[in-house]
Design an enzyme around this catalytic site. Structure first.
Site, PDB file in Angstrom:
ATOM      1  N   GLY A  23       0.838  -1.208   0.000  1.00  0.00           N
ATOM      2  CA  GLY A  23       0.000   0.000   0.000  1.00  0.00           C
ATOM      3  C   GLY A  23       0.863   1.245   0.000  1.00  0.00           C
ATOM      4  N   VAL A  68      -2.383  -7.914  -2.040  1.00  0.00           N
ATOM      5  CA  VAL A  68      -1.735  -8.680  -0.968  1.00  0.00           C
ATOM      6  C   VAL A  68      -2.631  -9.771  -0.394  1.00  0.00           C
ATOM      7  CG1 VAL A  68      -0.096  -6.865  -0.304  1.00  0.00           C
ATOM      8  CG2 VAL A  68      -2.338  -6.977   0.837  1.00  0.00           C
ATOM      9  N   TYR A 113     -13.084  -4.277  10.707  1.00  0.00           N
ATOM     10  CA  TYR A 113     -11.789  -3.573  10.757  1.00  0.00           C
ATOM     11  C   TYR A 113     -11.102  -3.786  12.110  1.00  0.00           C
ATOM     12  CZ  TYR A 113      -8.503   0.356  10.145  1.00  0.00           C
ATOM     13  OH  TYR A 113      -7.382   1.133  10.043  1.00  0.00           O
ATOM     14  N   ILE A 139      -5.379   9.590  11.379  1.00  0.00           N
ATOM     15  CA  ILE A 139      -4.316  10.178  10.572  1.00  0.00           C
ATOM     16  C   ILE A 139      -4.956  10.711   9.287  1.00  0.00           C
ATOM     17  CG2 ILE A 139      -2.113   9.683   9.388  1.00  0.00           C
ATOM     18  CD1 ILE A 139      -1.972   9.207  12.471  1.00  0.00           C
TER      19      ILE A 139
END
Ligand code: NAP
Length: 246
Positions: free
Chosen positions: A11, A63, A154, A187
């Protein structure tokens, strides 16, 4: 700090992954970035990274695909000679309250965030053990430590990354390999841009530092964990969250 090291960042074409790749390149590492983006975007990211005077190559790779990630790791080892640093950063969200979350939402997130991390470790494990050197850095999340309504998939994936990190740290501790996790809070990236301004303001109220972090805040810690300054640290989960979860 990372001169002559070879770093693989999943990523790595944008967001936190790009910031980590760029930071490591600025510190002398050659970089391989893996991402789902098209070749043009991958090439553009690589050109920026390589402008630090290092080698950078882009590999298009999902991935979560075991066979594809195995092929790409083999290709990277052919192209670069070995891997010294692996940063498992690729991640996605499919947020919904559990009542509305579909099996596909759950599986998609677990497949990228947790299985993708496993795949990359699995395919580099033997060469790390053989070389008796390696720094594995897994990007988890504070949500994996504290839970979050609307993120069952998540938070489960990121909690899984913590367990995987500690297990790999124990398996490889005597071989000169460190495996640690970073747990970012909020973030500012594409991932958080998807939130409404009202939701972002609400979040800021819960952060003691009252601000959203930057990709560079995470990259600074990744650099430390990738360097030999962190040689006696393994199996740790370090938060970069402005005090959000303490
Ligand atoms: P981002 O801006 O969405 O970047 C994620 C990158 O991963 C994208 O380039 C994406 O490619 C790539 N990717 C997604 N699925 C992939 C796959 N199957 N194979 C290869 N690459 C894949 O996200 P970010 O905010 O930088 O997040 C990076 C990591 O930090 C993630 O693991 C995330 O969970 C974690 N994190 C972020 C925050 C935050 O507040 N931003 C907080 C805690 C943890 P495409 O765009 O081409 O799909």
């Amino acid at each position: 700090m990372l001169k002559n090291k070879i770093a693989v960042i999943t990523g790595g074409a944008r967001g936190i992954g790009f910031a980590i790749a760029d930071k490591m390149a600025k510190n002398g590492a050659d970089i391989a970035i893996l991402d789902l983006c098209d070749d043009a975007a991958g090439k553009e990211a690589c050109e920026k990274i390589a402008s630090n005077g290092v080698k950078c190559s882009f590999y298009r790779c999902n991935v979560s695909d075991f066979a594809q990630s195995e092929e790409v790791v083999k290709q990277i080892i052919t192209d670069f000679g070995r891997v010294d640093i692996l940063v498992n950063n690729a991640g996605i969200t499919r947020d919904k309250l559990t009542l509305a979350m579909t099996e596909a939402d759950y599986d998609a997130v677990l497949n990228v965030n947790l299985k993708g991390t496993f795949n990359m470790i699995k395919h580099t494990y033997r060469q790390f053990a053989k070389n008796k050197y390696g720094k594995i850095i897994n990007i988890s999340s504070v949500v994996g430590l504290m839970g979050n309504a609307g993120q069952a998939n998540y938070s489960a994936s990121k909690a899984g990354v913590v367990g995987l990190t500690k297990t790999i740290a124990k398996e490889l501790a005597t071989r000169g390999i460190n495996c640690n996790a970073i747990a970012p809070g909020f973030i500012g990236t594409h991932m958080t841009d998807e939130m409404t301004e009202a939701a972002q303001n609400e979040i800021k109220k819960s952060i003691p530092m009252a601000k959203i972090g930057t990709p560079e805040d995470v990259a600074n810690l990744a650099l430390f964990l990738a360097s030999d300054m962190s040689s006696y640290i393994t199996g740790e989960v370090i938060k970069v969250d402005g005090g959000l979860y303490m």
